[in-house]
Scaffold this motif. Structure first.
Motif, PDB file in Angstrom:
ATOM      1  N   GLY A 135      47.499  32.741  55.155  1.00  0.00           N
ATOM      2  CA  GLY A 135      48.628  32.646  54.241  1.00  0.00           C
ATOM      3  C   GLY A 135      48.263  32.762  52.781  1.00  0.00           C
ATOM      4  O   GLY A 135      49.145  32.912  51.927  1.00  0.00           O
ATOM      5  N   ALA A 136      46.976  32.675  52.465  1.00  0.00           N
ATOM      6  CA  ALA A 136      46.529  32.822  51.080  1.00  0.00           C
ATOM      7  C   ALA A 136      46.433  34.300  50.731  1.00  0.00           C
ATOM      8  O   ALA A 136      45.957  35.112  51.526  1.00  0.00           O
ATOM      9  CB  ALA A 136      45.180  32.153  50.890  1.00  0.00           C
ATOM     10  N   ALA A 137      46.899  34.655  49.561  1.00  0.00           N
ATOM     11  CA  ALA A 137      46.867  36.048  49.126  1.00  0.00           C
ATOM     12  C   ALA A 137      45.447  36.482  48.780  1.00  0.00           C
ATOM     13  O   ALA A 137      44.595  35.666  48.400  1.00  0.00           O
ATOM     14  CB  ALA A 137      47.771  36.230  47.912  1.00  0.00           C
ATOM     15  N   ALA A 138      45.197  37.770  48.913  1.00  0.00           N
ATOM     16  CA  ALA A 138      43.908  38.323  48.522  1.00  0.00           C
ATOM     17  C   ALA A 138      43.756  38.255  47.005  1.00  0.00           C
ATOM     18  O   ALA A 138      44.742  38.234  46.255  1.00  0.00           O
ATOM     19  CB  ALA A 138      43.797  39.770  48.991  1.00  0.00           C
ATOM     20  N   ILE A 139      42.517  38.214  46.554  1.00  0.00           N
ATOM     21  CA  ILE A 139      42.214  38.210  45.121  1.00  0.00           C
ATOM     22  C   ILE A 139      41.296  39.383  44.832  1.00  0.00           C
ATOM     23  O   ILE A 139      40.284  39.578  45.515  1.00  0.00           O
ATOM     24  CB  ILE A 139      41.558  36.888  44.697  1.00  0.00           C
ATOM     25  N   ASN A 140      41.642  40.165  43.828  1.00  0.00           N
ATOM     26  CA  ASN A 140      40.854  41.327  43.449  1.00  0.00           C
ATOM     27  C   ASN A 140      39.826  40.965  42.381  1.00  0.00           C
ATOM     28  O   ASN A 140      40.162  40.320  41.380  1.00  0.00           O
ATOM     29  CB  ASN A 140      41.763  42.428  42.897  1.00  0.00           C
ATOM     30  N   ALA A 141      38.600  41.397  42.581  1.00  0.00           N
ATOM     31  CA  ALA A 141      37.548  41.127  41.602  1.00  0.00           C
ATOM     32  C   ALA A 141      37.924  41.642  40.222  1.00  0.00           C
ATOM     33  O   ALA A 141      37.666  40.988  39.201  1.00  0.00           O
ATOM     34  CB  ALA A 141      36.241  41.774  42.065  1.00  0.00           C
ATOM     35  N   ARG A 142      38.542  42.806  40.152  1.00  0.00           N
ATOM     36  CA  ARG A 142      38.872  43.418  38.868  1.00  0.00           C
ATOM     37  C   ARG A 142      39.893  42.595  38.082  1.00  0.00           C
ATOM     38  O   ARG A 142      40.001  42.749  36.845  1.00  0.00           O
ATOM     39  CB  ARG A 142      39.395  44.841  39.073  1.00  0.00           C
ATOM     40  N   ASP A 143      40.663  41.738  38.766  1.00  0.00           N
ATOM     41  CA  ASP A 143      41.713  40.971  38.107  1.00  0.00           C
ATOM     42  C   ASP A 143      41.226  39.632  37.559  1.00  0.00           C
ATOM     43  O   ASP A 143      42.015  38.913  36.933  1.00  0.00           O
ATOM     44  CB  ASP A 143      42.863  40.713  39.078  1.00  0.00           C
ATOM     45  N   ARG A 144      39.962  39.311  37.783  1.00  0.00           N
ATOM     46  CA  ARG A 144      39.509  37.963  37.393  1.00  0.00           C
ATOM     47  C   ARG A 144      38.387  37.985  36.371  1.00  0.00           C
ATOM     48  O   ARG A 144      37.754  36.957  36.134  1.00  0.00           O
ATOM     49  CB  ARG A 144      39.119  37.170  38.643  1.00  0.00           C
ATOM     50  N   ILE A 145      38.116  39.135  35.751  1.00  0.00           N
ATOM     51  CA  ILE A 145      36.955  39.220  34.854  1.00  0.00           C
ATOM     52  C   ILE A 145      37.321  39.480  33.398  1.00  0.00           C
ATOM     53  O   ILE A 145      36.455  39.781  32.576  1.00  0.00           O
ATOM     54  CB  ILE A 145      35.994  40.324  35.333  1.00  0.00           C
ATOM     55  N   GLY A 146      38.587  39.339  33.054  1.00  0.00           N
ATOM     56  CA  GLY A 146      38.985  39.575  31.679  1.00  0.00           C
ATOM     57  C   GLY A 146      39.254  41.044  31.403  1.00  0.00           C
ATOM     58  O   GLY A 146      39.377  41.854  32.316  1.00  0.00           O
ATOM     59  N   ALA A 147      39.340  41.384  30.117  1.00  0.00           N
ATOM     60  CA  ALA A 147      39.717  42.737  29.715  1.00  0.00           C
ATOM     61  C   ALA A 147      38.574  43.557  29.142  1.00  0.00           C
ATOM     62  O   ALA A 147      38.716  44.748  28.935  1.00  0.00           O
ATOM     63  CB  ALA A 147      40.849  42.660  28.683  1.00  0.00           C
ATOM     64  N   GLY A 148      37.433  42.912  28.856  1.00  0.00           N
ATOM     65  CA  GLY A 148      36.335  43.623  28.239  1.00  0.00           C
ATOM     66  C   GLY A 148      36.468  43.605  26.720  1.00  0.00           C
ATOM     67  O   GLY A 148      37.420  43.041  26.180  1.00  0.00           O
ATOM     68  N   PRO A 149      35.562  44.209  25.977  1.00  0.00           N
ATOM     69  CA  PRO A 149      34.386  44.948  26.479  1.00  0.00           C
ATOM     70  C   PRO A 149      33.298  44.004  26.972  1.00  0.00           C
ATOM     71  O   PRO A 149      33.322  42.815  26.660  1.00  0.00           O
ATOM     72  CB  PRO A 149      33.927  45.729  25.241  1.00  0.00           C
ATOM     73  N   TRP A 150      32.333  44.581  27.707  1.00  0.00           N
ATOM     74  CA  TRP A 150      31.247  43.779  28.250  1.00  0.00           C
ATOM     75  C   TRP A 150      29.899  44.354  27.826  1.00  0.00           C
ATOM     76  O   TRP A 150      29.649  45.554  27.973  1.00  0.00           O
ATOM     77  CB  TRP A 150      31.334  43.734  29.776  1.00  0.00           C
ATOM     78  N   ARG A 151      29.051  43.473  27.352  1.00  0.00           N
ATOM     79  CA  ARG A 151      27.708  43.837  26.906  1.00  0.00           C
ATOM     80  C   ARG A 151      26.675  43.000  27.651  1.00  0.00           C
ATOM     81  O   ARG A 151      26.936  41.842  27.993  1.00  0.00           O
ATOM     82  CB  ARG A 151      27.554  43.636  25.395  1.00  0.00           C
ATOM     83  N   ASN A 152      25.504  43.587  27.860  1.00  0.00           N
ATOM     84  CA  ASN A 152      24.458  42.865  28.579  1.00  0.00           C
ATOM     85  C   ASN A 152      23.697  41.936  27.645  1.00  0.00           C
ATOM     86  O   ASN A 152      24.057  41.770  26.466  1.00  0.00           O
ATOM     87  CB  ASN A 152      23.536  43.840  29.316  1.00  0.00           C
TER      88      ASN A 152
END
Length: 224
Positions: free
Chosen positions: A83-100
Motif C-alpha cells: 500500500g505504500a507508494a513507490a519513491i523515485n530517487a530523482r525526486d529526493r535529491i534536490g534541484a542541483g547543481p551538484w559538485r564533488n
C-alpha cells in the motif's frame, strides 16, 4: 667499471634541467561539495535500514568530512509495497547543481544528471575526495546501489529491485546497480549507465554485492 659523476657535474646537469615541478594533488573542498560516493557501505549488504538509514549514513559521512551543514539524501528508489507508494530517487535529491569534493561540477540539474552529465570515475569521488575503485582495479567496487531505472524512477511490478526497499541482506532478492566508472562488459550498452547497469546476483548480502563488483556503496546528494 662503475663511474661516479663528480658533484660539480651533477649540479651543472640539474641546473640545466631547470626547476623540478612536483604536481600537487587536488584537495577536498567540503564547503563546495554537494555530491559524493560513500567511502564505505553500512557493512550489511543492501540492508541500509531503509531510506532513513541510508540518509543517516550520507549525513554522517558528510559530517565527518566537514560538510554536515547541508541536508544529504541517498540516491535510492523504493518500490510500491503493502500500500505504500513507490519513491523515485530523482525526486529526493534536490534541484542541483551538484559538485564533488574537489568542487568539480557533476550535473547542473536533475535533467542533466539523467542526461549528459559529468559523472565519471574521475569525478564520482568519495566525501574525502578519493577515487573509488573501478573495473580493472583490485578490488573492483564500481557497483552503486540505486534500485532505479535509467531515468531515476522506481521499478514497477513485483520483481524485487531494491532488496525489500533497502531492509534486507538475505540470499534472495536483488538490487539494481549502477557503474560509477561507466564501464563494464564489452558490447553491453547498459554497462555505461551510472545508475542502472544490472541487478545484483545471488541475493542482497554483502558477499552477493561483492561478487558482482561492489561493496554496498551508493550516491549521496545535498538537497540544499
Amino acid at each position: 667499471m662503475n663511474r661516479l659523476i663528480p658533484p660539480l657535474v651533477a649540479v651543472a646537469v640539474l641546473a640545466a634541467l631547470g626547476p623540478i615541478r612536483v604536481q600537487s594533488q587536488p584537495t577536498a573542498n567540503p564547503a563546495a561539495m554537494t555530491f559524493f560516493v560513500t567511502s564505505v557501505g553500512t557493512g550489511n549488504g543492501a540492508n541500509l535500514g531503509g531510506l532513513a538509514g541510508a540518509d543517516v549514513h550520507c549525513q554522517s559521512l558528510a559530517q565527518a568530512a566537514g560538510a554536515g551543514g547541508r541536508t544529504w539524501r541517498a540516491y535510492l528508489s523504493t518500490q510500491a509495497v503493502g500500500g505504500a507508494a513507490a519513491i523515485n530517487a530523482r525526486d529526493r535529491i534536490g534541484a542541483g547543481p551538484w559538485r564533488n569534493a574537489q568542487g568539480v561540477l557533476v550535473a547542473q540539474s536533475v535533467a542533466e544528471l539523467h542526461g549528459q552529465n559529468n559523472l565519471t570515475k574521475q569525478t564520482a569521488l568519495t566525501e574525502r575526495g578519493a577515487v573509488v575503485n573501478g573495473r580493472g582495479d583490485q578490488p573492483n567496487t564500481h557497483d552503486m546501489l540505486t534500485g532505479s531505472q535509467e531515468d531515476g524512477t522506481a521499478f514497477a511490478g513485483a520483481e524485487d529491485r531494491t532488496c525489500r526497499n533497502w531492509t534486507y541482506s538475505g540470499s534472495d532478492g536483488a538490487a539494481m546497480l549502477g557503474h560509477h566508472d561507466r564501464m563494464g562488459l564489452p558490447n553491453d550498452p547498459r554497462a555505461s549507465f551510472w545508475n542502472a547497469s544490472h541487478a545484483s546476483r545471488g541475493g542482497c548480502s554483502q558477499d552477493a554485492l561483492r561478487g558482482t563488483g561492489g561493496a554496498g556503496l551508493f550516491y549521496c546528494f545535498a538537497i540544499n
